[in-house]
Scaffold this active site. Structure first.
Site, PDB file in Angstrom:
ATOM      1  N   ASP A  70     -21.229   5.165   5.185  1.00 30.71           N
ATOM      2  CA  ASP A  70     -21.370   3.903   5.872  1.00 30.71           C
ATOM      3  C   ASP A  70     -22.215   3.862   7.132  1.00 30.71           C
ATOM      4  O   ASP A  70     -22.101   4.187   8.075  1.00 30.71           O
ATOM      5  CB  ASP A  70     -19.847   3.635   6.423  1.00 30.71           C
ATOM      6  CG  ASP A  70     -19.657   2.107   7.131  1.00 30.71           C
ATOM      7  OD1 ASP A  70     -20.497   1.092   6.703  1.00 30.71           O
ATOM      8  OD2 ASP A  70     -18.896   1.887   7.749  1.00 30.71           O
ATOM      9  N   ASP A 116     -26.397  -2.494   5.768  1.00 29.42           N
ATOM     10  CA  ASP A 116     -24.999  -1.813   5.800  1.00 29.42           C
ATOM     11  C   ASP A 116     -24.571  -1.343   4.458  1.00 29.42           C
ATOM     12  O   ASP A 116     -24.082  -2.059   3.734  1.00 29.42           O
ATOM     13  CB  ASP A 116     -24.208  -2.871   6.572  1.00 29.42           C
ATOM     14  CG  ASP A 116     -22.805  -2.388   6.885  1.00 29.42           C
ATOM     15  OD1 ASP A 116     -22.507  -1.058   6.368  1.00 29.42           O
ATOM     16  OD2 ASP A 116     -21.750  -3.094   6.922  1.00 29.42           O
TER      17      ASP A 116
END
Length: 385
Positions: free
Chosen positions: A90, A272
């Protein structure tokens, strides 16, 4: 994956014989949740009346990610003997956590780290408390060895989660056991050195770059590369963009337009991997949805017919270069209907307004993150390999 581990175990043995540390480029596969399962999660959330959410932290930064929507995950191992976990890599957070053997029922049947089974475990005990969009997660910090694709990181601090209630059933029943944050360490809850920064500091990779190739299907495997790139998965040159802020991977998006209508000018955006879709200010997203005929199913999220050939392109201008998403890129199919891969989310000033370029963007454009030079790079992904 086991074959890769055997190859690098052999390299490590040769390095010991020569007493020379060898840094390299390391690759390992990413798995993808199927579109039907992903869309079903969205529909279920809509049926419960759940709304998109975010939380401002005390330092003004934002925890945005809604992990029930995350689609890509891969395997790591902690401890000696190794205990394996599937984690989401992430770029929107900076902490590594997995379920603890001390976790209550909120961790479901996930793989759980048991410190009593590791000879390299070192106790830490600092409290770990983080708030995601869906709710709080808590536990405590520990230290152990970390295996990332055959790379052995010494003394990696991570969190053992003992209560994951805030993530709800999506985590309890989900495919991932934890999160491995790849944003900058300033975002870490307890200011812990991130796994990738430790890879660089311990000389285990060739460079401060890591790169994502996000596959489109079960047969088109995704890949995370540590310490460089994989040219087989992109075409042309990588175009580099300097970061606006080295917290999240934040850049300036000069513009966003749909069929000639502009919806953003000189806006802030973050890249992201932990956000499955695109997000933007709700007013802009609502106008885009209206323009293309999408219907709102839950606040900020939309469905429409899968009319790929008649829908307009989305054009993102970044540092003077256009990055174009066609309907084949921004629609997520489920039978005759598609979910719009763009969600409305309002983030207040001064941090926002903010756009998020998540997996919908990263599937189309191979994305390279360079922590040493504080820049991010894009190239057209090659999905023919």
């Amino acid at each position: 994956f086991s074959r890769i581990k055997m190859i690098y175990a052999a390299k490590f043995f040769l390095a010991l014989l020569s007493l020379v540390a060898v840094a390299a480029v390391y690759k390992f596969p990413l798995k993808k949740v199927e579109n039907r399962e992903f869309v079903a999660q969205i529909i279920a959330r809509a049926a419960k009346g759940m709304k998109p959410s975010f939380r401002l932290k005390d330092d003004g930064s934002i925890v945005i990610n809604d992990y029930e929507n995350s689609q890509y995950y891969g395997e790591i191992a902690l401890g000696t003997r190794e205990q394996k976990f599937n984690v989401i890599f992430d770029t929107g957070s900076a902490d590594l956590w997995v379920a603890s053997s001390q976790c209550d029922s909120s961790c479901g049947r996930h793989a759980k780290y048991d410190s009593s089974k590791s000879s390299t475990y070192v106790a830490n005990g600092t409290s770990f408390d983080i708030m995601y969009g869906s709710g709080p997660v808590s536990g405590f910090q520990s230290i152990d060895t970390l295996d990332m694709g055959g790379l052995i990181v010494k003394s990696q601090e991570f969190a053992e989660v003992t209560n994951a209630e805030g993530l709800g059933a999506a985590y309890k029943l989900g495919k991932f056991d934890g999160i491995l944050g790849m944003a900058f360490g300033v975002l870490s809850v307890n200011h812990v050195t991130t796994p990738f920064d430790n890879l660089v500091a311990q000389g285990l990779v060739e460079s401060s770059e890591f790169a994502f190739y996000l596959g489109n299907s079960a047969t088109d495997k995704g890949e995370l590369v540590l310490g460089g790139t994989d040219p087989a998965h992109y075409t042309g040159d990588i175009t580099w963009v300097n970061l606006l802020s080295a917290t999240y991977w934040e850049i300036t998006m000069n513009g966003m337009s749909v069929a000639g209508t502009s919806y953003a000018t000189n806006a802030k955006a973050i890249v992201d991997s932990g956000t499955s879709i695109l997000t933007g200010p709700s007013e802009s997203v609502a106008a885009i949805a209206k323009q293309i005929g999408a219907k709102e199913i839950i606040e900020g999220e939309y469905m429409l017919a899968c009319n790929y050939d008649t829908l307009p392109d989305f054009t993102f201008n970044i540092d003077g270069k256009d990055y174009v998403l066609t309907a084949y890129d921004y629609l997520i199919p489920d039978g005759d209907l598609c979910m719009l891969g763009l969600m409305g989310m309002d983030i207040p000033a001064p941090t926002g307004p903010l756009w998020i370029l998540g997996d919908v963007f990263m599937r189309k454009y191979y994305t390279v993150f360079d922590s040493g030079n504080k820049r991010v790079g894009f190239a057209l992904a090659n999905h023919n390999q």
